[in-house]
Design a protein around this motif. Sequence first.
Motif, PDB file in Angstrom:
ATOM      1  N   ALA A  51      39.609 -27.468  18.006  1.00 47.46           N
ATOM      2  CA  ALA A  51      38.439 -27.024  18.682  1.00 47.46           C
ATOM      3  C   ALA A  51      38.500 -25.537  18.478  1.00 47.46           C
ATOM      4  CB  ALA A  51      38.417 -27.449  19.908  1.00 47.46           C
ATOM      5  N   ALA A  52      37.177 -24.924  18.137  1.00 50.70           N
ATOM      6  CA  ALA A  52      37.003 -23.373  17.793  1.00 50.70           C
ATOM      7  C   ALA A  52      36.120 -22.682  18.961  1.00 50.70           C
ATOM      8  CB  ALA A  52      36.839 -23.276  16.572  1.00 50.70           C
ATOM      9  N   LEU A  53      36.052 -21.608  19.193  1.00 50.86           N
ATOM     10  CA  LEU A  53      35.147 -20.902  19.669  1.00 50.86           C
ATOM     11  C   LEU A  53      33.736 -20.763  18.941  1.00 50.86           C
ATOM     12  CD1 LEU A  53      37.342 -17.876  20.949  1.00 50.86           C
ATOM     13  CD2 LEU A  53      36.154 -19.565  22.451  1.00 50.86           C
ATOM     14  N   GLY A  54      33.724 -20.657  17.693  1.00 53.14           N
ATOM     15  CA  GLY A  54      32.642 -20.688  16.801  1.00 53.14           C
ATOM     16  C   GLY A  54      32.623 -21.126  15.531  1.00 53.14           C
ATOM     17  N   PRO A  55      31.396 -21.264  15.035  1.00 48.94           N
ATOM     18  CA  PRO A  55      31.428 -21.857  13.741  1.00 48.94           C
ATOM     19  C   PRO A  55      32.380 -20.966  12.628  1.00 48.94           C
ATOM     20  CG  PRO A  55      29.485 -20.626  14.086  1.00 48.94           C
ATOM     21  CD  PRO A  55      30.214 -20.762  15.344  1.00 48.94           C
ATOM     22  N   THR A 110      28.764 -21.691  28.485  1.00 50.02           N
ATOM     23  CA  THR A 110      28.695 -20.600  29.258  1.00 50.02           C
ATOM     24  C   THR A 110      30.201 -20.285  29.988  1.00 50.02           C
ATOM     25  OG1 THR A 110      27.821 -21.484  31.380  1.00 50.02           O
ATOM     26  CG2 THR A 110      26.203 -20.790  29.707  1.00 50.02           C
ATOM     27  N   GLY A 111      30.954 -21.254  30.007  1.00 49.41           N
ATOM     28  CA  GLY A 111      32.038 -21.326  30.619  1.00 49.41           C
ATOM     29  C   GLY A 111      31.980 -21.745  32.185  1.00 49.41           C
ATOM     30  N   LEU A 163      34.598 -31.721  27.728  1.00 46.79           N
ATOM     31  CA  LEU A 163      35.638 -31.132  28.702  1.00 46.79           C
ATOM     32  C   LEU A 163      35.176 -31.548  30.284  1.00 46.79           C
ATOM     33  CD1 LEU A 163      36.389 -27.783  26.914  1.00 46.79           C
ATOM     34  CD2 LEU A 163      37.639 -29.549  26.962  1.00 46.79           C
ATOM     35  N   THR A 164      35.978 -32.038  30.886  1.00 47.55           N
ATOM     36  CA  THR A 164      35.774 -32.326  32.111  1.00 47.55           C
ATOM     37  C   THR A 164      36.141 -31.103  33.162  1.00 47.55           C
ATOM     38  OG1 THR A 164      37.805 -33.607  32.530  1.00 47.55           O
ATOM     39  CG2 THR A 164      35.963 -34.794  31.938  1.00 47.55           C
ATOM     40  N   SER A 165      37.045 -30.278  32.729  1.00 50.56           N
ATOM     41  CA  SER A 165      37.662 -29.090  33.360  1.00 50.56           C
ATOM     42  C   SER A 165      37.907 -28.087  32.347  1.00 50.56           C
ATOM     43  CB  SER A 165      38.637 -29.554  34.317  1.00 50.56           C
ATOM     44  OG  SER A 165      39.781 -29.554  33.974  1.00 50.56           O
ATOM     45  N   LEU A 166      38.018 -26.843  32.780  1.00 49.90           N
ATOM     46  CA  LEU A 166      38.599 -25.721  31.995  1.00 49.90           C
ATOM     47  C   LEU A 166      40.097 -25.458  32.683  1.00 49.90           C
ATOM     48  CD1 LEU A 166      35.359 -23.536  31.455  1.00 49.90           C
ATOM     49  CD2 LEU A 166      36.444 -25.309  29.946  1.00 49.90           C
ATOM     50  N   PRO A 215      42.304 -27.514  30.649  1.00 52.01           N
ATOM     51  CA  PRO A 215      41.262 -28.137  29.912  1.00 52.01           C
ATOM     52  C   PRO A 215      41.617 -29.458  29.692  1.00 52.01           C
ATOM     53  CG  PRO A 215      42.311 -26.137  28.749  1.00 52.01           C
ATOM     54  CD  PRO A 215      43.068 -26.230  29.897  1.00 52.01           C
ATOM     55  N   THR A 216      40.572 -30.324  30.025  1.00 56.44           N
ATOM     56  CA  THR A 216      40.832 -31.784  30.028  1.00 56.44           C
ATOM     57  C   THR A 216      39.715 -32.254  29.252  1.00 56.44           C
ATOM     58  OG1 THR A 216      41.869 -31.408  32.431  1.00 56.44           O
ATOM     59  CG2 THR A 216      41.008 -33.652  31.787  1.00 56.44           C
ATOM     60  N   LEU A 217      39.889 -33.359  28.312  1.00 56.05           N
ATOM     61  CA  LEU A 217      39.027 -33.854  27.535  1.00 56.05           C
ATOM     62  C   LEU A 217      38.275 -35.156  28.280  1.00 56.05           C
ATOM     63  CD1 LEU A 217      40.184 -34.115  23.747  1.00 56.05           C
ATOM     64  CD2 LEU A 217      38.172 -32.955  24.722  1.00 56.05           C
TER      65      LEU A 217
END
Length: 402
Positions: free
Chosen positions: A143-147, A222-223, A290-293, A296-298
């Motif tokens: 998983a990445a921050l951007g393309p 947006t976080g 994500l269910t939480s940051l 981090p929980t998938l």
Amino acid sequence: MRWGRAATAAAAAIAGALVALTVTGPAASAATTAEQLAGARYVALGDSFVSGYGLPPYAASPAPGCLQSSDSIAHRVASTYGLSLTDVSCTGATIANVTSTPQAVPGATVPAQLDAVTADTALVTVSIGGNDAGFSTVLASCAALGPSGPLLQDPASPSCAVKFGSQLAAAVDGLAPGLDAMLAAIHRKAPNAKVIVLGYPALAPTDAATPAGGCFSSALGTGQPPLPRNAFPFTDADRPLIASLSARLDAAQRASADRNGATFVSVLADSDAHTPCTGTTGPYLNGISLTSLQPPTLAEGAMHPNAAGASFLAARLQQAVGEAFPATGVQPGRAGTSDPPAPSPTVQPAAVDGPTTRLAESGSEITTLLITGGALAGIGALLVLTRRTRPLGRRSAAPAPK
């Protein structure tokens, strides 16, 4: 009885025989596969893609920690054909967990899946290899921050293609011995069984199925809650990497099936346009949610078949089972059934919606007898009634034809 009424009765008898052909033929062809499979033993092997991970409620067998859906693909196939199912597919399973190594799951240890296969098993389906190939690494680490990157877990790496590309390709290419040994072991335990290997659906699209704007969408948003649902947070470099790994695994499974007398069902091409890539309509897989940051929980079922995907896979497997068991009148998995009679060359496959079925050889003989017997009976009645229109005890005064 006069001639007109006699002819009408005879014609009705012949027409009845023809109607028997029209009604009996299609009904027999549609029912024969299900009839020969009713009650036959079916064992389903595999990992989370066929166990139904992410599609609760979950079954208690083989263990609650396997997260096997009560409506798994195998359960649907068994219901269609009336099979007696033992589904031992389990989330997280590897090839070794199928062949010989018990699998540890939350709260239990489940036996090697092959233990469920017995000599009287008529059908075995298996979908395995994704965990051995490192797909879990891709999903967890890429998983990445951007393309254009960087990776969330490793900001120093622009993509998984840079960090893991050659390692993942080598893992897929090394699957052949394990797949071959597994299929050989299945055949040894169930020598009369049909073995079907089900491939994996596309996780990422090929270039041809990728929208002009690319696939990337952020899993972070947006976080702040609410977090995005079903995102595709993989870089423009990792999207083709994932697609190429899927193609390599598909080819490895096909080659092993061909070498070991099994049937391979590829679903890769037909799912290429149904990945979680942004812009895709009718996806067959869940995206990343994500269910939480913190931490981090998938969400359950990330990058696994959703309800539409499970229906797609079940339909393809049902079709393959129907084609593996054409109508023969033979009960599979029983003594003396390894050499079914050769099909009649005059019988053609009958296409129906769903699994392909064929008119049974015995069914075609029955239908032939119906029409032949009915027609002869009708013609016989016609001759008898024709004779009875003449006065009894007299000879016709009409001159013999010259």
